[in-house]
Structure formats: structure tokens, C-alpha cells
Design a protein around this motif. Sequence first.
Motif, mmCIF file in Angstrom:
data_model
loop_
_atom_site.group_PDB
_atom_site.id
_atom_site.type_symbol
_atom_site.label_atom_id
_atom_site.label_comp_id
_atom_site.label_asym_id
_atom_site.label_seq_id
_atom_site.Cartn_x
_atom_site.Cartn_y
_atom_site.Cartn_z
ATOM 1 N N ALA A 174 0.806 -1.142 0.141
ATOM 2 C CA ALA A 174 0.028 0.253 0.218
ATOM 3 C C ALA A 174 0.918 1.306 0.072
ATOM 4 C CB ALA A 174 -0.897 -0.048 1.330
ATOM 5 N N PRO A 175 0.387 2.390 -0.393
ATOM 6 C CA PRO A 175 1.290 3.549 -0.498
ATOM 7 C C PRO A 175 1.427 3.986 0.815
ATOM 8 C CG PRO A 175 -0.584 3.643 -2.083
ATOM 9 C CD PRO A 175 -0.789 2.415 -1.468
ATOM 10 N N GLU A 176 2.618 4.644 1.037
ATOM 11 C CA GLU A 176 2.867 5.109 2.493
ATOM 12 C C GLU A 176 2.479 6.791 2.653
ATOM 13 O OE1 GLU A 176 6.981 4.367 3.812
ATOM 14 O OE2 GLU A 176 6.138 2.519 4.579
ATOM 15 N N CYS A 177 2.701 7.284 1.320
ATOM 16 C CA CYS A 177 2.585 8.809 1.426
ATOM 17 C C CYS A 177 0.931 9.216 1.193
ATOM 18 C CB CYS A 177 3.488 9.558 0.443
ATOM 19 S SG CYS A 177 5.270 8.979 0.716
ATOM 20 N N PRO A 178 0.182 9.788 2.046
ATOM 21 C CA PRO A 178 -0.874 10.308 1.787
ATOM 22 C C PRO A 178 -0.948 11.413 0.996
ATOM 23 C CG PRO A 178 -0.133 11.334 4.052
ATOM 24 C CD PRO A 178 0.913 10.407 3.399
ATOM 25 N N GLU A 179 -2.249 11.649 0.207
ATOM 26 C CA GLU A 179 -2.369 12.550 -0.603
ATOM 27 C C GLU A 179 -3.858 13.241 -0.407
ATOM 28 O OE1 GLU A 179 -2.547 13.663 -5.518
ATOM 29 O OE2 GLU A 179 -2.362 11.728 -4.883
ATOM 30 N N HIS A 180 -3.811 14.512 0.357
ATOM 31 C CA HIS A 180 -4.938 15.150 0.688
ATOM 32 C C HIS A 180 -5.298 16.389 -0.205
ATOM 33 C CE1 HIS A 180 -3.785 13.028 4.566
ATOM 34 N NE2 HIS A 180 -5.047 12.886 4.686
ATOM 35 N N ALA A 181 -6.531 16.624 -0.417
ATOM 36 C CA ALA A 181 -6.941 17.907 -1.250
ATOM 37 C C ALA A 181 -6.649 18.944 -0.162
ATOM 38 C CB ALA A 181 -8.267 17.984 -1.518
#
Length: 275
Positions: free
Chosen positions: A80-87
Amino acid sequence: MPANHTVAHPPLGLLLREWRAARRLSQLDLALAADVSARHLSCIETGKARPGREALARVATVLDMPLRERNALWLAAGYAPECPEHALATPALERMRQAVELILAHQEPYPAFVLDRQWNVLMANDAAMRVNHLLMDGRESRHANLLHQVFDPADFRGVIVNWPEVAEKFLHHLHAQIAAAPTDPLPRQLLDSVSFYPDVPALGRVHAGGPLDPVLTLVFRHREGELRFFETITTFSMPRDVTLEELRVECAFPADEYTAQVCRRLAVGGQRPAP
């Protein structure tokens, strides 16, 4: 049969080889720097072995991969990706958004705006809007994307006096984006899109053989006088969110007293600059 909703990702080995080539590292160079055996790295690239998360993180660090590309690496390895991507508008980034808004407000009466990785203008202060309306004689831009504003002859390009220099600067930034993330197709797509506009200069030819100023001054024409600005770029230090890493705040400062005077007058009531 049920529909297959699995998202396809490039093979891990292919990604690693492309990144090694872009960073000009041999397998041995990368293995030594990432504290991974050369044999194990070779097996990873050929698909015969799967790296652990810790080893993969070390490899990504050595390759200096942006967070978005690290996520692609994790997915290719089956993690799973480790880095979040928030608006930017989400509560998770509220403090950071407030910091950006503070920069925009403190830049008054001079222009400032916020760009994402696609060069879309996400936010702008009132000064940017006032100066834009002045230079465009009240007309709205045809684009919400800064690249297209600069390269489209029917848009902002028409009021940029030193457009070849400015265009070369933007082309240089696009090439830097490509070099920073060689497996990301977006910068190449952006470069292709602006290359369709007429008279796009060849990179590196505008200043060939001539002296360079310390910074590039953007010169805008207006019937009552030229406005001159130089720019600074602000980014977040050591971000852990994809959106924040790709966000930048561009602030324009007057390069002469006349430009500063015009900005101040616009701020206190929109008066026209003195002839």
C-alpha cells in the motif's frame, strides 16, 4: 465474469531500471548506497525477488524519488502507498492551508498565487487579480493553467514584452520536472501541449552568447507604462503529503518604483496609474 477493477502498475523492475538510468547509477552503485546486496537488487529488477518495505524505502531515498513516485514504487512492489495525498481544502491540511493564505495576504499589495503540479492556479491574492485585470484591460484569462496563460498568444502572452525569455524559463522548469520524475508522464504531456503554440523558442537559445541578469524580470506592457516584476517560489520543507510536496507559492515583487507605485494605487481604490 465479474469486471476486473485492478489498476495496472508498471513492473517494479522496470521502474527501478528507469530511475537508475535517470540518476546515472549502476546496480552496484545503487546497491551500495541503499545497503542492499547487488545480487538481491538484480533479482528485484528481474522479478525474481520481492524487496522488503525497509529496503525499498532506502532505495527510494537514494534515488531521490518524489512522494508521488514513491507511492508508485510501493504499489509496483505489492504494498500500500505510504505517502498520503489530501486535497488542500481537507481538514488534514488546515494548518498548512492557513499558512499559504497568510503568505498570500502578506504579499499585498503585490501579486501572489498558488500552483499545483499541473501548473493550475489554485489560489491567488487580490493583488494578482487587480494586476491581471489592469494588464488585460478587464478581460478574463482564457485558461486557469499558468502554462497556457503564458504560451497562448490570445492570453497573457500578448502583454509580456520579453516573452521569449519568459517562455524559455518555463520550458526549463518543465524539463526540470521531467528530470526529477522520469517515469511521470505528466511533465512530458505539459511540454507537448505548450509546444503546439506558435514560435515556442528552443531551450537554451534565447541567451546564447549574452550576459544573464541575476534574476529573470517579467516585463508586462500596458498603454500607460511597463510593469516589471521578479518572482520568488515558496515550498514546504520536508513535506509528508503528496499535495504539499507538489504545491508552490509564487510571489511577484516590483522590479522598479513605478511598478510598486502602480500596485499601491490599485490597492487603495483601483486608481489608474499616473501617466
